[in-house]
Scaffold this motif. Structure first.
Motif, PDB file in Angstrom:
ATOM      1  N   GLU A 115       5.874   3.594  -1.005  1.00  0.00           N
ATOM      2  CA  GLU A 115       5.247   2.297  -1.257  1.00  0.00           C
ATOM      3  C   GLU A 115       5.797   1.311  -0.244  1.00  0.00           C
TER       4      GLU A 115
ATOM      5  N   TYR B  47      -3.471  -0.708   8.124  1.00  0.00           N
ATOM      6  CA  TYR B  47      -3.789  -1.194   6.782  1.00  0.00           C
ATOM      7  C   TYR B  47      -4.157  -2.671   6.819  1.00  0.00           C
TER       8      TYR B  47
ATOM      9  N   ASN C  81      -7.864  -4.748   6.184  1.00  0.00           N
ATOM     10  CA  ASN C  81      -8.042  -5.936   5.358  1.00  0.00           C
ATOM     11  C   ASN C  81      -8.643  -7.109   6.136  1.00  0.00           C
TER      12      ASN C  81
ATOM     13  N   TYR D 188       0.854  -1.193   0.000  1.00  0.00           N
ATOM     14  CA  TYR D 188       0.000   0.000   0.000  1.00  0.00           C
ATOM     15  C   TYR D 188       0.888   1.241   0.000  1.00  0.00           C
TER      16      TYR D 188
END
Length: 431
Positions: A81, A263, A267, A74
């Motif tokens: 990145e 993050y 998910n 991500y």
């Protein structure tokens, strides 16, 4: 390095660099006597003695421990990145006849040797663990059918460490019915992705952790390593260290690591609904919130995650500092398990947090004794003098009791947990 430094400065810097090389952010020792636990929340298994230097003790709970790996990518808030890996330790009903999972990965020590050379050291030194060290985890087992859903914890490794660093405690908690997610963090971690690529520390991270360590050495009176200071004095020193320029600068890595966790947490919700393929569809008990704990700089990160995201119910810090969280009111329960050094450098927690705050000072342990190094280290001189099984029992018992109470809402009396040589300071939530 400046060759004109005085010998004392060189010795101090050598200690700091050794700390970095051994994958920690703090280094501490204690001169008081060793003790034994007088009460336990989790009973020790009958065969609880680990063979020297080649295996973890069996997990404390009744579940078999499964382990699986997933990779993520991500863009972080600094526009970088970030490519991560995450290990999931989880309850299972059977080992399915499989061999135990590999502890870390064979390339780890070669990556560490590169780090040593970059820091001016020599490659080929003492290994941090035996490459054949035995776990009690098994790759890609089926998730246990005993419960419909299982609660989720995150473990955060120390600066420069690896996602397997918390295997000892992840196995204990998974065997007790928790799912534990451990992430390999970009720039500050060492790990292997599923496709076989290995990831080491960034040059920028190594430069900045060295600068931070050098700054801390100039601000640190030697007595804070071995003596518990009066609360006011400890708070003053803690604020000074945490607000120093290089400390403030280095804290950005804790923020980035916290973003990694958030993050992956995002998910988990997708996994639970089936929008992301995994073995966890419908099996994650996310309505309870999540918990987070970590070692060293990972404990720092755990504190920031708990403070900044309402999905997390609280955090446990295993001997880390509070970079990026100076005088923070987490507005959540918080627990610190630590050496006396970590008390002296984090004492402001006792007055800044408005909810239940626990601060345990454990004697006869060093910084690495709050991680897998308790059993994996090949250099026993680097360990404290407290019995390894005893220290493991202290950490697992307190960590499990904390999350049982504040996440699972069990009637758990943390105050009733007592161990010789452990001073527990508790500040109840403010009215």
């Amino acid at each position: 390095m400046n060759t004109n430094w005085r010998k004392n400065d060189e010795k101090r810097l050598t200690t700091i660099l050794a700390t970095v090389i051994s994958l920690t952010m703090l280094s501490a020792c204690s001169s008081t006597s060793s003790g034994t636990s007088t009460q336990e929340e989790i009973p020790k298994p009958e065969n609880s003695v680990a063979s020297a230097q080649n295996e973890f003790p069996k997990p404390m709970g009744s579940y078999t421990v499964g382990r699986t790996q997933m990779d993520f990518k991500y863009t972080a808030s600094d526009h970088s990145e970030r490519e991560l890996t995450a290990l999931f330790f989880y309850p299972s009903d059977s080992n399915e006849g499989k061999p135990t999972a590999e502890y870390a990965f064979p390339e780890f020590h070669s990556l560490r040797d590169k780090l040593l050379v970059r820091l001016g050291g020599t490659a080929g030194g003492e290994q941090l663990f035996d490459s054949n060290f035995k776990t009690w985890s098994y790759d890609d087992l089926a998730l246990s059918e005993k419960e419909k859903q299982y609660p989720v914890l995150f473990f955060v490794h120390g600066a420069g460490a690896y996602p397997q660093q918390g295997t000892l405690f992840a196995q204990d908690l998974a065997s007790a019915g928790y799912i534990v997610v451990s992430i390999g963090h970009a720039e500050s971690g060492v790990y292997k992705l599923k496709d076989g690529r290995t990831v080491g520390l960034s040059e920028k991270f190594m430069d900045e952790v060295t600068k931070y360590g050098m700054e801390a050495a100039t601000l640190t009176p030697p007595e804070i390593v071995t003596e518990k200071l009066e609360e006011e004095e400890a708070i003053e020193i803690a604020r000074k260290l945490t607000s120093a320029p290089e400390a403030v600068k280095f804290a950005k890595y804790a923020v980035l690591q916290s973003e990694d966790i958030l993050y992956v947490a995002d998910n988990l919700y997708k996994m639970n609904t089936g929008d992301m393929e995994s073995i966890f569809k419908g099996r994650l008990q996310l309505d309870l919130g999540m918990g987070v704990f970590g070692h060293s700089f990972g404990g720092t990160t755990a504190a920031i995650v708990s403070r900044d995201d309402d999905r997390f119910v609280g955090a446990v810090n295993l001997d880390g500092n509070m970079l990026g969280a100076l005088d923070s009111d987490f507005k959540k329960p918080f627990m610190q398990l630590s050496t006396v050094l970590a008390y002296n450098t984090n004492a402001f927690l006792l007055e800044s947090n408005s909810k239940d705050t626990y601060f345990a000072i454990i004697d006869n342990v060093v910084h690495g004794d709050f991680s897998d190094s308790l059993f994996t280290t090949t250099d026993k001189k680097s360990r404290g003098t407290r019995d390894a099984m005893e220290q493991r029992n202290i950490i697992t018992s307190y960590t499990k009791a904390f999350f049982d109470k504040y996440m699972l809402k069990k009637d758990t009396d943390i105050d009733s947990l007592t161990f010789d040589g452990v001073e527990m300071i508790k500040k109840p939530q403010k009215p």
